[in-house]
Every structure is written in C-alpha cells, then in structure tokens.
Write an enzyme that holds these catalytic residues in place. Structure first.
Site, PDB file in Angstrom:
ATOM      1  N   ARG A 150       0.819  -1.208   0.000  1.00 50.32           N
ATOM      2  CA  ARG A 150       0.000   0.000   0.000  1.00 50.32           C
ATOM      3  C   ARG A 150       0.855   1.261   0.000  1.00 50.32           C
ATOM      4  O   ARG A 150       0.640   2.178  -0.780  1.00 50.32           O
ATOM      5  CB  ARG A 150      -0.947   0.023   1.215  1.00 50.32           C
ATOM      6  CG  ARG A 150      -1.811   1.278   1.214  1.00 50.32           C
ATOM      7  CD  ARG A 150      -2.997   1.152   2.127  1.00 50.32           C
ATOM      8  NE  ARG A 150      -2.667   1.329   3.536  1.00 50.32           N
ATOM      9  CZ  ARG A 150      -3.587   1.548   4.483  1.00 50.32           C
ATOM     10  NH1 ARG A 150      -4.870   1.573   4.160  1.00 50.32           N
ATOM     11  NH2 ARG A 150      -3.233   1.695   5.736  1.00 50.32           N
ATOM     12  N   TYR A 161      -5.695  10.383  -0.104  1.00 56.35           N
ATOM     13  CA  TYR A 161      -6.001   9.002  -0.459  1.00 56.35           C
ATOM     14  C   TYR A 161      -7.031   8.468   0.517  1.00 56.35           C
ATOM     15  O   TYR A 161      -7.144   8.916   1.670  1.00 56.35           O
ATOM     16  CB  TYR A 161      -4.738   8.126  -0.452  1.00 56.35           C
ATOM     17  CG  TYR A 161      -4.487   7.397   0.838  1.00 56.35           C
ATOM     18  CD1 TYR A 161      -5.062   6.149   1.085  1.00 56.35           C
ATOM     19  CD2 TYR A 161      -3.683   7.958   1.835  1.00 56.35           C
ATOM     20  CE1 TYR A 161      -4.845   5.482   2.272  1.00 56.35           C
ATOM     21  CE2 TYR A 161      -3.459   7.297   3.024  1.00 56.35           C
ATOM     22  CZ  TYR A 161      -4.044   6.065   3.242  1.00 56.35           C
ATOM     23  OH  TYR A 161      -3.834   5.416   4.427  1.00 56.35           O
ATOM     24  N   TRP A 208       2.942   2.074   6.737  1.00 59.61           N
ATOM     25  CA  TRP A 208       3.294   3.331   6.084  1.00 59.61           C
ATOM     26  C   TRP A 208       2.518   4.503   6.690  1.00 59.61           C
ATOM     27  O   TRP A 208       3.094   5.530   7.020  1.00 59.61           O
ATOM     28  CB  TRP A 208       3.006   3.212   4.590  1.00 59.61           C
ATOM     29  CG  TRP A 208       3.403   4.388   3.758  1.00 59.61           C
ATOM     30  CD1 TRP A 208       4.617   4.614   3.178  1.00 59.61           C
ATOM     31  CD2 TRP A 208       2.571   5.498   3.393  1.00 59.61           C
ATOM     32  NE1 TRP A 208       4.598   5.789   2.470  1.00 59.61           N
ATOM     33  CE2 TRP A 208       3.355   6.360   2.587  1.00 59.61           C
ATOM     34  CE3 TRP A 208       1.253   5.862   3.655  1.00 59.61           C
ATOM     35  CZ2 TRP A 208       2.859   7.541   2.041  1.00 59.61           C
ATOM     36  CZ3 TRP A 208       0.746   7.040   3.121  1.00 59.61           C
ATOM     37  CH2 TRP A 208       1.549   7.868   2.333  1.00 59.61           C
ATOM     38  N   ASP A 209       1.199   4.340   6.844  1.00 61.39           N
ATOM     39  CA  ASP A 209       0.362   5.415   7.416  1.00 61.39           C
ATOM     40  C   ASP A 209       0.876   5.840   8.790  1.00 61.39           C
ATOM     41  O   ASP A 209       1.042   7.026   9.074  1.00 61.39           O
ATOM     42  CB  ASP A 209      -1.089   4.950   7.599  1.00 61.39           C
ATOM     43  CG  ASP A 209      -1.679   4.334   6.364  1.00 61.39           C
ATOM     44  OD1 ASP A 209      -1.141   3.306   5.901  1.00 61.39           O
ATOM     45  OD2 ASP A 209      -2.686   4.865   5.881  1.00 61.39           O
ATOM     46  N   THR A 210       1.091   4.829   9.632  1.00 61.64           N
ATOM     47  CA  THR A 210       1.501   5.107  11.003  1.00 61.64           C
ATOM     48  C   THR A 210       2.847   5.806  11.046  1.00 61.64           C
ATOM     49  O   THR A 210       3.034   6.778  11.790  1.00 61.64           O
ATOM     50  CB  THR A 210       1.572   3.791  11.801  1.00 61.64           C
ATOM     51  OG1 THR A 210       0.292   3.156  11.770  1.00 61.64           O
ATOM     52  CG2 THR A 210       1.984   4.041  13.236  1.00 61.64           C
TER      53      THR A 210
END
Length: 599
Positions: A77, A95, A187-189
């Site tokens: 992702r 996103y 990745w988000d975190t």
C-alpha cells in the site's frame, strides 16, 4: 503550469467489483466542492490479478480527470501510494480506501483541512474519544492494541493511525518520505508519527465509518509486520540517539565483563581455581591451544558455506566474525549472538541478511548433525564391546538433576537435528515450493508476499548447500574436524587431572560425553550452556568409567571455563581488529529481522 490543486489517489488491489463505483462516487463528491479542472483522480493499481487493470484503463480513457497507474508487481500500500503521489500534480494529496468504508461526506473536510486551514497532515479517526466506531471484536481488540502501543512507545498523540482516509500537503509529505522506510501497512503510522516528531501541524477528526470486506486479524500483517515496525521506529527514536561512540565503547566493555560474570554465576571462580590447583597447568594450557586451533577451521567452514552462496570472503575476517558472535552468545539469551554475526557480515561485507541467516542455519544444522553422529557412533561402539552404564550413585543432587535435564535435552535436540538434515536434503532435491503455500495459509496480505520472498531466499540458500554433494561433503568434513578438536580439548583437560583410564576408554567416553554435553547446550537455558554441559559430562563420565564424580565435575568445569575464556579473549580481539563495537552490533542486530524483510 498545471491548474490541478488536489490529487486523489485510490490504492486498488483486486477491486474489479467496486472500482468503477468508487471512481464515480469520488468524482461526484469532488464536483460538489471543487471545480472539475482543479483535481485529478489516480487509480494506483497494485499488481492486480483480476480485471481491475482493464476497468481502470477504460475509466481513464472515458474521463480526462482519471489516470491509471499500473504495476506488474505488488508494491504494498505504501509503495503504491508513494509512486502515485510522485507522479501527481496537486499540492493537496489525498487518499482513501476504495471500499468507501469512510462516509464520503467527510471528504470536503479532509481536503479543506490542508487546502484552506493550513494543516500539513489530516486524518480521519474511527477511535476519536466519545466518537468511537463499532468494529468486529477481533479487529477491535487488535486495533486498540496496535494504537495503544503506538501511543505508548512512539509517543503519538493520535487515536487512530490506520484509518484509510488521509490528506497531506505535498511539500510536507515528501519531506517526511525521505525518512519513511515501510512501504506496506505501517506506512500510514510511520508518516503520522514522523510528522508529529517533525513538529508539523496534524489534524485528526472523527468520521462515520462502516467496516466492509475482510476485516479479520491477519497474523503476518498485524503481528509480525506491524509489531516489528513499532520496535524499529521506537529503536530509532528512543535508543539510537543515545548511543554515541563513547557509550558504545563503554557498553561494549561492560558486555564483555557481563559475559565473564554470567559464566561465573554457574561456575564459581573459587571452584575453578581450586580444581585448577589439582590439574597439570601445562596440559590445561595445551588444551587451550588446541581449542584455539579449531577457530580458523570454523572460519574456513563458514567461508566454504558462503562460497556456495556466491560470496567470497577471507578466513581471517570470518573467524573474527564468529568470535564476535560467540562472545555475544555468552551474554545474550536464545543465541542472539548469531544475529550479531549476521549484522557484522552485512555491515562489513554487504552480505544480505537472508543469506547471512541461511549460512548460520546451515552451520548450525551441520554442527548438530555432526555431534549427534559422533554421540551415536560411540554409543553403538559401547554396545558392541559390552561397555555398560553403571549409574551415578553418590553424585550430588544438583549435578544429578542438571545432568538428567541435559540428557533429555540432548536426546531431543539430536533427534531434531537428524529430522532437520533429512528434511533439508529432501527439499533440496524437490521442485515443490512449500514456503509460499504455507505462508498463504495464514495470510493473504501483500505483506505476506514480502515475508514469503525472504523465507524463500533463506530456504533456497540452505538448499543450495544441501543439494550439492561436494559442498555437503566439504562442510561435513570441516564440521567433523571442528568438533573433534573440541573433544580433544576436553580429553587433554581430563588427562590433566591424572585420571587412570585406558586410552581407548578415555577417548570413547570423552567423545560421547562432550557430544551429549554440546547437544544439551543448544537450548538457551543458561548463558553459553553453562550448567547443562557440566551435568551431562559428569553423569556420563561417572556412569561409564567409575571415576569419582568430583573429579569428573572438576574436569567439566575447567574444560568449559577454558573454552569460554578463549572465546571471550578472541571476541575482544576481533572487535578491536575489525573495528566493531559489540554494543553497536547488538543494537543493529535488533533490526535484522525488519531489514531482512525489506531487502
């Protein structure tokens, strides 16, 4: 100059049933508060295996506002998002998950948080205080646990780090991405945590959210993937900044002292000195010299293993790396020193972690197989000549208990070594790929593909040696030489106590006792296996020879002390010659598993 202000990226993997509807809803929602020429929608299609690419191509042809980015390989992702953001034109980058689990009425607030309110990062939250969204029990528990750990260890002030509904200022995001390492679900975190660390303005706001699709806990993604990434980032932020050269040198010296101290927890130095007084010092010194000779052989064996994997290194360097790792094994539990060796060969010679661990696994299997064969061969010899085990009456209670434990452990380890060797050789001659099939049974996540790739590389390296008859014979012969010198060391120490035994009996019992003792050391029940080795050695020597148990124990104590002393001295010398801080090596080796997955 482009008039595009907002770029919306839709990460898509096997979304043939939903992607067209998602694009339609996205366009309609954006039209409600933006002019058509001010935004673009990018379908970041990530190695799909269904009709998603064809549908995305058609949507892009039919509407100039839609762009399709295709990838033949799974990027994860994070990887797919970074690729799409890099090619986008907007100053506001957005996103959200294509299942539209988050109510799209929140999209305007998400965009305007960056576009007009001046935030650097904005994220929806399903776990905002007093606005928490209901979830299935297993996912709810996992989510609470994950977010709690991130808040605790990474000092984040946010409540929900994984909500797939985020927006970024372009300049801020690309500044953060210079340091972001994960390209999958973490990745988000990592972006959110680094944004807070950098002092950026981060907005978290509650959203209406309804779970859709598969929301089950995924073992590989949630436990191995996310958990290891929390440890990696925590180490980077909390530990690494505090470790400078002076601290590393001081702590490295301390670790060596700890190795010696832990040895004496199980070996009372007064006992060692007292028993040494009853031994011939010349023979003890000779034993140390013989044991030292086994180390270049270890280096040569490791050279042969790495050569089969395509890496050419000198025996001197590899001997030093082994000294450092074995010194680490005297200090750290669960043979963590092996990870130190993987770090040393990676840092100094660029050997990838999967190959480093594969070479270690090959070495360990040959070690266990060799000493199992030695023990089994001698035991068969005992049976052939009628030498019987006479029992251990009179042996001290603690030593007897330790010895019995050691015998049970060695029997299990020996059996496991034989099974492992047979399995490796059999798999090396088979074309079946069981790794990916096994991993896919416990996880169908994109992160599992990365894990499977690393394991496949590891298994492939092991099979490379096991499948080559010449390599198998060469490594097997050097393993036999290494452990023969180990046994000879113990025999010389035993002889230093002036034990009156026929040479044949002494050699046979010595080979058996040392082999079983070393098998018992495999499980990390004590640093360096101290205690189990002595117990097994003493019980077997007393049982087969009738030698008084204090003498047998004294020989075992001195033998193990000599070997540990040579290891520590060699480890200290190797750290100086190779300019490796043991503390630095231990620090970096804690990240070995994470880095191995990323390679």
């Amino acid at each position: 100059m482009s008039s595009t202000e907002v770029s919306v990226v839709l990460p898509a993997y096997n979304e043939e049933n939903t992607i067209e509807h998602t694009v339609e809803v996205t366009l309609a929602t954006l039209d409600s508060f933006l002019s058509p020429e001010s935004y673009e929608v990018i379908i970041a299609e990530d190695g799909c295996e269904d009709r998603t690419p064809e549908i995305a191509d058609r949507l892009a042809r039919e509407d100039d506002r839609v762009t399709h980015f295709h990838s033949d390989d799974r990027l994860g992702r994070g990887g797919a998002l970074e690729r799409a953001f890099a090619a986008s034109e907007g100053e506001v980058l957005v996103y959200f998950d294509t299942d539209l689990a988050t109510d799209m009425r929140h999209l305007e607030e998400l965009v305007e948080s960056i576009r007009t309110e001046g935030y650097d990062v904005a994220t929806g939250s399903r776990r905002y205080p007093d606005r928490k969204q209901p979830r299935e029990m297993d996912r709810g528990i996992a989510s609470d646990g994950f977010n709690g750990l991130v808040r605790l260890f990474l000092r984040s002030e946010l409540y929900d780090h994984q909500c797939g509904f985020k927006a970024f200022d372009r300049a801020a995001l690309f500044e953060l991405l210079e340091d972001v390492e994960d390209d999958h679900w973490f990745w988000d975190t990592e972006v959110l945590v680094r944004a807070q660390r950098a002092g950026m303005r981060v907005k978290e706001f509650p959203v209406q959210w309804e779970p859709k699709g598969d929301t089950k806990v995924d073992l590989v993604r949630d436990v191995f993937g996310m958990g290891s990434q929390i440890v990696r980032v925590w180490w980077e932020f909390a530990v690494r900044p505090r470790v400078n050269r002076q601290v590393a040198m001081a702590a490295g010296t301390l670790l060596v002292l700890v190795a010696v101290a832990l040895t004496f927890v199980y070996l009372d130095p007064r006992d060692v000195l007292r028993e040494l007084q009853g031994a011939d010092p010349t023979l003890v010194a000779v034993a140390a010299g013989v044991y030292l000779l086994s180390w270049p052989l270890r280096g040569a064996r490791y050279r042969d293993i790495l050569a089969e994997l395509g890496y050419r290194e000198s025996v001197a360097f590899l001997t030093g790396a082994i000294f450092i790792s074995q010194t680490g094994n005297l200090v750290f539990p669960a043979r963590a020193g092996d990870a130190v060796r993987a770090y040393v060969v990676k840092a100094r010679r660029g050997i990838p972690y999967p190959s480093g661990f594969a070479s270690l696994a090959i070495e360990r299997v040959f070690d266990l197989l060799t000493i199992t064969v030695l023990a089994g061969t001698v035991l068969l010899g005992f049976s052939a000549v009628g030498l019987e085990y006479g029992g251990t009456a009179g042996v001290g209670g603690d030593i007897a208990q330790s010895g019995r434990t050691a015998l049970y452990v060695s029997a299990g380890v020996g059996a496991a070594a034989i099974v492992a060797a047979v399995a490796i050789v059999a798999s090396a001659r088979s074309d079946r790929n069981l790794v990916r099939k096994t991993v896919s049974r416990i996880s169908n996540d994109s992160y599992a593909d990365e894990v499977a790739s690393v394991i496949e590389r590891f298994v492939g390296d092991v099979q490379t040696v096991a499948g080559d008859r010449r390599a198998f014979a060469v490594v097997g012969a050097s393993s036999l030489a290494v452990w023969t010198l180990d046994v000879i060391t113990a025999l010389i120490v035993f002889a230093a106590f002036d034990v009156s035994l026929p040479v044949v009996t002494l050699v046979a019992v010595g080979f058996f006792a040392v082999s079983v003792g070393n098998l018992a050391k495999v499980l990390p029940l004590s640093p360096g296996g101290v205690g189990l080795y002595e117990g097994a050695f003493t019980l077997l020597v007393v049982g087969f020879t009738g030698v008084a148990w204090p003498v047998a124990l004294a020989a075992a104590i001195v033998d193990h002390a000599v070997k540990n002393a040579v290891t520590v001295v060699g480890g200290v010398a190797a750290t100086l010659l190779l300019n490796v801080s043991l503390t630095e090596a231990v620090e970096e080796s804690r990240e070995v598993e994470v880095d191995a997955v990323q390679e």
